[in-house]
Design a protein around this motif. Structure first.
Motif, short mmCIF file in Angstrom:
data_model
loop_
_atom_site.label_atom_id
_atom_site.label_comp_id
_atom_site.label_asym_id
_atom_site.label_seq_id
_atom_site.Cartn_x
_atom_site.Cartn_y
_atom_site.Cartn_z
N LEU A 499 13.40 94.85 62.14
CA LEU A 499 13.63 95.03 60.70
C LEU A 499 14.11 96.44 60.38
O LEU A 499 14.98 96.63 59.52
CB LEU A 499 12.35 94.73 59.92
CG LEU A 499 11.86 93.27 59.92
CD1 LEU A 499 10.51 93.16 59.21
CD2 LEU A 499 12.89 92.37 59.23
N ILE A 500 13.56 97.42 61.08
CA ILE A 500 13.95 98.81 60.86
C ILE A 500 15.40 99.04 61.30
O ILE A 500 16.18 99.72 60.61
CB ILE A 500 13.00 99.76 61.61
CG1 ILE A 500 11.62 99.71 60.95
CG2 ILE A 500 13.54 101.19 61.60
CD1 ILE A 500 10.53 100.39 61.76
N LEU A 501 15.78 98.47 62.43
CA LEU A 501 17.16 98.60 62.92
C LEU A 501 18.15 97.97 61.94
O LEU A 501 19.25 98.48 61.73
CB LEU A 501 17.30 97.96 64.29
CG LEU A 501 16.68 98.71 65.47
CD1 LEU A 501 16.78 97.87 66.74
CD2 LEU A 501 17.40 100.06 65.67
N ILE A 502 17.75 96.84 61.37
CA ILE A 502 18.65 96.12 60.48
C ILE A 502 18.76 96.78 59.11
O ILE A 502 19.85 96.91 58.54
CB ILE A 502 18.18 94.65 60.32
CG1 ILE A 502 18.28 93.92 61.66
CG2 ILE A 502 19.00 93.93 59.25
CD1 ILE A 502 17.70 92.52 61.64
N ASN A 503 17.63 97.22 58.57
CA ASN A 503 17.64 97.63 57.16
C ASN A 503 16.62 98.74 56.90
O ASN A 503 15.77 98.62 56.01
CB ASN A 503 17.31 96.40 56.28
CG ASN A 503 17.92 96.51 54.90
OD1 ASN A 503 18.62 97.46 54.59
ND2 ASN A 503 17.63 95.53 54.06
N LYS A 504 16.72 99.84 57.62
CA LYS A 504 15.72 100.90 57.50
C LYS A 504 15.74 101.54 56.11
O LYS A 504 14.67 101.74 55.51
CB LYS A 504 15.97 101.97 58.56
CG LYS A 504 14.95 103.09 58.52
CD LYS A 504 15.16 104.08 59.65
CE LYS A 504 14.08 105.18 59.62
NZ LYS A 504 14.24 106.14 60.74
N GLU A 505 16.90 101.83 55.59
CA GLU A 505 16.97 102.53 54.31
C GLU A 505 16.43 101.69 53.16
O GLU A 505 15.77 102.20 52.28
CB GLU A 505 18.42 102.94 54.02
CG GLU A 505 18.96 103.99 54.99
CD GLU A 505 18.09 105.23 55.03
OE1 GLU A 505 17.65 105.68 53.94
OE2 GLU A 505 17.83 105.75 56.13
N GLN A 506 16.71 100.40 53.21
CA GLN A 506 16.20 99.52 52.16
C GLN A 506 14.68 99.41 52.21
O GLN A 506 14.01 99.38 51.18
CB GLN A 506 16.83 98.11 52.30
CG GLN A 506 16.45 97.15 51.17
CD GLN A 506 16.94 97.64 49.82
OE1 GLN A 506 18.04 98.19 49.70
NE2 GLN A 506 16.11 97.46 48.79
N LEU A 507 14.13 99.38 53.41
CA LEU A 507 12.67 99.34 53.57
C LEU A 507 12.04 100.61 53.01
O LEU A 507 11.00 100.54 52.35
CB LEU A 507 12.29 99.19 55.05
CG LEU A 507 12.61 97.84 55.70
CD1 LEU A 507 12.34 97.90 57.21
CD2 LEU A 507 11.78 96.71 55.07
N LYS A 508 12.65 101.74 53.25
CA LYS A 508 12.09 103.00 52.76
C LYS A 508 12.16 103.09 51.25
O LYS A 508 11.32 103.72 50.60
CB LYS A 508 12.84 104.19 53.40
CG LYS A 508 12.63 104.31 54.91
CD LYS A 508 13.41 105.45 55.50
CE LYS A 508 12.80 106.79 55.12
NZ LYS A 508 13.45 107.91 55.83
N LYS A 509 13.16 102.44 50.65
CA LYS A 509 13.31 102.51 49.21
C LYS A 509 12.20 101.77 48.46
O LYS A 509 11.98 102.03 47.27
CB LYS A 509 14.66 101.90 48.79
CG LYS A 509 15.85 102.80 49.09
CD LYS A 509 17.15 102.15 48.64
CE LYS A 509 18.34 103.04 48.95
NZ LYS A 509 19.61 102.40 48.53
N THR A 510 11.53 100.81 49.15
CA THR A 510 10.46 100.07 48.48
C THR A 510 9.31 100.97 48.09
O THR A 510 8.49 100.59 47.25
CB THR A 510 9.93 98.94 49.39
OG1 THR A 510 9.48 99.51 50.62
CG2 THR A 510 11.01 97.92 49.67
N TRP A 511 9.23 102.15 48.70
CA TRP A 511 8.18 103.11 48.34
C TRP A 511 8.72 104.16 47.38
O TRP A 511 8.01 105.06 47.02
CB TRP A 511 7.62 103.77 49.60
CG TRP A 511 6.97 102.74 50.49
CD1 TRP A 511 7.50 102.15 51.59
CD2 TRP A 511 5.67 102.20 50.33
NE1 TRP A 511 6.63 101.25 52.11
CE2 TRP A 511 5.48 101.26 51.37
CE3 TRP A 511 4.66 102.38 49.39
CZ2 TRP A 511 4.32 100.52 51.50
CZ3 TRP A 511 3.51 101.64 49.54
CH2 TRP A 511 3.35 100.73 50.58
#
Length: 511
Positions: A499-511
């Motif tokens: 998931l991090i490889l695919i969409n790391k920036e989007q995951l970080k934006k959730t915070w």
């Protein structure tokens, strides 16, 4: 004087009313639907202990929880109020538990009969004095099993049930039970050695057992003990109707003394609890602000129960967490109504309802990889997993969303189940911990690769150490399926990495 009157009127007298009403209600309910009508499909340990132990919390939380806040309890606010709730629950639960022993025994007379087969005329009776009987020792059937008990399942208990048929009667059995206890922390080699000794010794003791050493017989009701004898009977008669079978166990005590002082202790135990609560109510001062809010019927400002119920709301903010928690609880309740022991079901019972084992899975029962994720080997096992699930899921739901979290939970659980049958040849594995470790694998990945913000990573490392680290450590001492734990942890970490490889920036934006 006015202060004392307020305490008695608003807190203490309502406790007495609620306590007495709860005790009377449960005893009338139990006597009517279980003893008189026999329509409750619950085992005796539930009716005698677990329901009486938990029932008082319902009226306390509904009617007394708000009133306790009138008292200005020193120390930590919530802990103090919970202590009062616990004291009230104990004061009500103890007499209910004692009263179950009384009503269960006092509701039946000793029925004197000439022959064993006459028991069929007294289907709703429990105690029998049989003038003449013979037992066919050679036709006896046996069943052996084991259960864990004690805090953290520290004790291992072996049981062997011998069911011997009475001569000249159908469906009536003389039941003899042997048991042995040892530490569950010893090695598997010692357990196997002690089990073999137990089997040999119990067979020897049975061969010299005096069937005539009996004052009267007790007919077993719905209980784990009866299930043990029925397993023995079914070894030789697979087509029997279990409800039609009668299991009699010998009693050597005086029937007239069976009640002891239990009736007196029903009242004494409640009286002792009521006196203790009286002092607890009179000692603290009154919180005038809370008293005014109570009289105006204002809700509590800091209501832990409301927060807890909101957390379990599947339509609230934590949808996935609530759904997973409630589903695990629902399955456990179904297990109880199915007849499994609430503390320690046997491995065979767990296998029958969907436990995971290599042999069955390789023979085509692939569904066990899924069902075993939601089955638990006792209430303590369930509670520990619910805590771990609540902590882990709440840290991930905001990042992953509801649907993705549930899907990942199931995938990790399936992979953990596969790891279990790959590593263990004959172990019956159950529990949500493999899937939960999958969630902690994701938390580990999100912590290592800095998806979580800096202020959260200290907390996530703490959760990983307290839950995952300690659980894995205890798993090395036996009794815990570490193969499933490692399988879930690794699969979760890998899924998190993807998931991090695919969409790391989007995951970080959730915070």
């Amino acid at each position: 004087m006015n202060t004392i009157k307020i305490k008695l009127q608003e807190v203490y007298f309502p406790f007495l009313i609620v306590g007495i009403a709860t005790i009377i209600f449960y005893n009338v309910f139990r006597w009517t639907f279980d003893i008189k009508l026999g329509i409750l499909p619950l085992k005796e340990d539930l009716l005698n202990f677990w329901i009486p132990f938990t029932l008082p919390w319902i009226p306390i939380l509904i009617w007394l929880r708000r009133r306790i806040r009138i008292l200005n309890i020193r120390g930590k606010r919530d802990n103090g109020y919970f202590g009062y709730q616990f004291a009230m629950a104990a004061a009500i639960a103890v007499p209910i538990i004692i009263s179950q022993n009384y009503i269960e025994k006092s509701s039946f007379d000793l029925i004197k009969i000439q022959k064993v087969e006459e028991i069929q005329k007294f289907r709703n009776e429990k105690y029998f004095d049989i003038y003449s009987f013979e037992v066919d020792r050679k036709a006896s059937l046996s069943y052996s099993t084991s259960r864990t008990s004690g805090r953290y399942n520290n004790d291992l208990n072996f049981y062997r049930y011998f069911a011997s048929p009475f001569k000249y009667s159908n469906s009536i059995w003389y039941g003899i039970e042997f048991k042995k206890n040892l530490s569950n922390r010893v090695s598997d080699a010692i357990k196997n050695l002690e089990y073999r000794k137990f089997i040999i010794n119990s067979k020897r003791d049975f061969n010299i057992y005096d069937f005539n050493n009996v004052t009267y017989f007790e007919k077993l009701g719905n209980s784990d003990k009866r299930d043990g004898f029925m397993e023995a009977v079914q070894r030789g008669f697979t087509e029997i109707n279990e409800k039609e079978e009668v299991i009699l166990i010998p009693r050597t005590d005086n029937f007239n003394n069976r009640l002891g002082n239990s009736f007196c202790w029903i009242f004494c135990s409640f009286g002792i609890g009521a006196i203790i609560l009286l002092f607890m109510v009179l000692i603290p001062k009154i919180d005038q602000h809370e008293l005014n809010d109570f009289k105006k019927n204002k809700p509590l400002k800091d209501d832990d129960l409301k927060y807890f119920l909101d957390f379990l709301n599947p339509f609230g903010l934590n949808k996935a967490t609530a759904i997973l928690l409630l589903f695990n609880i629902f399955v456990f309740v179904v297990m109880i109504f199915y007849g499994l022991n609430i503390v320690s079901p046997t491995p065979l019972e767990l296998l029958e309802i969907g436990g995971n084992r290599r042999l069955e899975v390789l023979n085509g029962e692939y569904w066990r990889l899924l069902t075993s994720m939601f089955i638990h080997s006792g209430v303590l096992h369930l509670l520990m997993n619910l805590i771990g699930l609540a902590l882990g899921s709440s840290l991930l739901e905001e990042v992953l969303g509801t649907a993705r979290l549930i899907i990942i939970y199931i995938i990790c659980g399936l992979l953990a189940s596969l790891a279990s049958i790959f590593w263990h040849q004959n172990t019956i594995s159950v529990g949500a911990s493999g899937a939960i470790f999958g969630l902690y694998g994701l938390i580990l990945a999100f912590t290592v690769f800095k998806i979580y913000p800096n202020y959260m990573r200290g907390m996530t490392w703490m959760f990983l150490g307290l839950y995952a680290g300690v659980s894995l450590l205890f798993g090395f001492f036996g009794g815990i399926d570490n193969a499933a734990h490692f399988g879930g942890l690794i699969s979760g970490f890998v899924i998190g990495g993807i998931l991090i490889l695919i969409n790391k920036e989007q995951l970080k934006k959730t915070w």
